[in-house]
Design a protein around this motif. Structure first.
Motif, PDB file in Angstrom:
ATOM      1  N   PRO A 127       0.806  -1.236   0.000  1.00  0.00           N
ATOM      2  CA  PRO A 127       0.000   0.000   0.000  1.00  0.00           C
ATOM      3  C   PRO A 127       0.827   1.269   0.000  1.00  0.00           C
ATOM      4  O   PRO A 127       0.378   2.296  -0.510  1.00  0.00           O
ATOM      5  CB  PRO A 127      -0.835  -0.126   1.281  1.00  0.00           C
ATOM      6  CG  PRO A 127      -0.110  -1.114   2.137  1.00  0.00           C
ATOM      7  CD  PRO A 127       0.555  -2.063   1.195  1.00  0.00           C
ATOM      8  N   LEU A 128       2.048   1.235   0.543  1.00  0.00           N
ATOM      9  CA  LEU A 128       2.889   2.430   0.555  1.00  0.00           C
ATOM     10  C   LEU A 128       3.261   2.843  -0.868  1.00  0.00           C
ATOM     11  O   LEU A 128       3.174   4.020  -1.235  1.00  0.00           O
ATOM     12  CB  LEU A 128       4.150   2.166   1.379  1.00  0.00           C
ATOM     13  CG  LEU A 128       5.103   3.348   1.578  1.00  0.00           C
ATOM     14  CD1 LEU A 128       4.415   4.469   2.338  1.00  0.00           C
ATOM     15  CD2 LEU A 128       6.361   2.879   2.331  1.00  0.00           C
ATOM     16  N   SER A 129       3.651   1.870  -1.673  1.00  0.00           N
ATOM     17  CA  SER A 129       4.011   2.149  -3.069  1.00  0.00           C
ATOM     18  C   SER A 129       2.797   2.585  -3.872  1.00  0.00           C
ATOM     19  O   SER A 129       2.875   3.490  -4.718  1.00  0.00           O
ATOM     20  CB  SER A 129       4.632   0.912  -3.708  1.00  0.00           C
ATOM     21  OG  SER A 129       5.801   0.511  -3.041  1.00  0.00           O
ATOM     22  N   ILE A 130       1.667   1.951  -3.624  1.00  0.00           N
ATOM     23  CA  ILE A 130       0.455   2.237  -4.387  1.00  0.00           C
ATOM     24  C   ILE A 130      -0.082   3.626  -4.060  1.00  0.00           C
ATOM     25  O   ILE A 130      -0.445   4.404  -4.955  1.00  0.00           O
ATOM     26  CB  ILE A 130      -0.605   1.156  -4.114  1.00  0.00           C
ATOM     27  CG1 ILE A 130      -0.130  -0.199  -4.663  1.00  0.00           C
ATOM     28  CG2 ILE A 130      -1.947   1.545  -4.722  1.00  0.00           C
ATOM     29  CD1 ILE A 130      -0.977  -1.371  -4.231  1.00  0.00           C
ATOM     30  N   ALA A 131      -0.118   3.970  -2.776  1.00  0.00           N
ATOM     31  CA  ALA A 131      -0.738   5.229  -2.351  1.00  0.00           C
ATOM     32  C   ALA A 131      -0.030   6.447  -2.930  1.00  0.00           C
ATOM     33  O   ALA A 131      -0.661   7.476  -3.179  1.00  0.00           O
ATOM     34  CB  ALA A 131      -0.762   5.304  -0.830  1.00  0.00           C
ATOM     35  N   GLY A 132       1.258   6.343  -3.174  1.00  0.00           N
ATOM     36  CA  GLY A 132       1.985   7.508  -3.650  1.00  0.00           C
ATOM     37  C   GLY A 132       2.132   7.598  -5.150  1.00  0.00           C
ATOM     38  O   GLY A 132       2.872   8.459  -5.644  1.00  0.00           O
TER      39      GLY A 132
END
Length: 308
Positions: free
Chosen positions: A232-237
């Motif tokens: 989710p960290l990679s996706i959210a940004g």
């Protein structure tokens, strides 16, 4: 009565020879625009269960020139049997008459068109020629991506991340003849890698670093809602793209589990048209569609006919 088919049934090697990556990428780029415009009919794939977590995938597609039907069996347990994970065929038909024209090797079509879609994403979204790419995974899709990168970007540094260093080393040795600088690796991605391509069937993220504009992320392997290669960290940004935004809503486990806004997911056609902000991080999710198999069949059929 003769049992010999009136149309060629091609081996994996014969199928690959008809799908050179440069021509295949160009054919796919044209098909991406057709697909988004509705000129290629490609319904959601039908998925039927097989024993041991396997699935049978039925994927038809039609256009004005040809129709195709891909039947593929994906059996994750085959690695324990010493067998390929994927078996299947792609049948190709004349659209006007319905007459069969070719039978192509299904895993070869799948591997090469999937790798070509990733290369189209690189062409559209990276903003330059890649010099350093990292692959996560050492399976058949990783092999197809290494071959595609070697064909279009010879001399590239390619880091190959395996579950073990021995597995990554074996992959690099197997592909040593490719014009690439192959580096086996495990663990964290080298900071200089401009593109990271995930090619696993993991149910837990294998990459979850903060998104950054100088690195393009491409997720390929997770094709079910319970799978997730990207965290989710990679996706959210990231700005989000998919080769098939409609199919991704049901199959892109990474994005589904992250609870993303699907209205914000752009298409491959959008990426190719330059409809994005080059200053912001970009993430491309590949789930596959029979439209890409149809494009590959077009490429194969044209090259077959040219050789007759």
């Amino acid at each position: 009565m003769s049992l010999t088919p009136a149309f060629p049934v091609l081996s994996a090697a014969e199928t690959a020879a008809l799908l050179p990556f440069a021509a295949l990428c160009d054919t796919l780029a044209s098909a991406a625009g057709e697909y988004m415009a509705g000129a290629i009919c490609s319904p959601e794939r039908q998925v039927l269960p097989l024993p041991g977590d396997g699935v049978l995938l039925s994927m038809p597609a039609t256009a004005q020139d040809i129709g195709i039907h891909k039947l593929v069996n994906v059996c994750p347990g085959n690695s324990r049997r010493g067998l390929p994970t994927i078996h299947g065929v792609v049948s190709v038909y004349d659209a006007a008459s319905g007459a069969p024209r070719l039978i192509l090797d299904g895993p070869t079509v799948t591997g090469r068109r999937t790798a070509a879609v990733s290369l189209l994403a690189i062409r559209a979204l990276l903003g330059g020629v890649p010099r350093h790419v990292a692959l996560i995974g050492c399976g058949k899709q990783a092999s197809a991506h290494a071959e595609a990168l070697a064909a279009l970007y010879p001399g590239l540094r390619l880091d190959v991340h395996g579950q073990t260093l021995a597995g990554a080393q074996a992959f690099c040795l197997q592909h040593a003849a490719l014009p690439l600088s192959l580096q086996p690796a495990v663990g964290r991605i080298d900071a200089a890698a401009e593109v990271v391509i995930m090619l696993t069937t993991s149910k837990q993220p294998v990459y979850d670093e903060p998104a950054r504009s100088a690195r393009l992320l491409i997720g390929v392997g997770a094709f079910r809602p319970d799978m997730a290669e990207l965290g989710p960290l990679s996706i959210a940004g990231s700005q989000l793209f998919s080769d098939d935004p409609v199919g991704a809503r049901h199959e892109a486990g990474d994005l589904i589990q992250a609870g993303i806004d699907w209205a914000a997911v752009a298409s491959l056609a959008d990426a190719l048209a330059g409809r994005f902000d080059a200053a912001r991080p970009r993430l491309f999710k590949s789930v596959g569609t029979a439209a890409w198999d149809l494009a590959a069949a077009r490429c194969a059929l044209a090259n077959w006919q040219a050789g007759q």
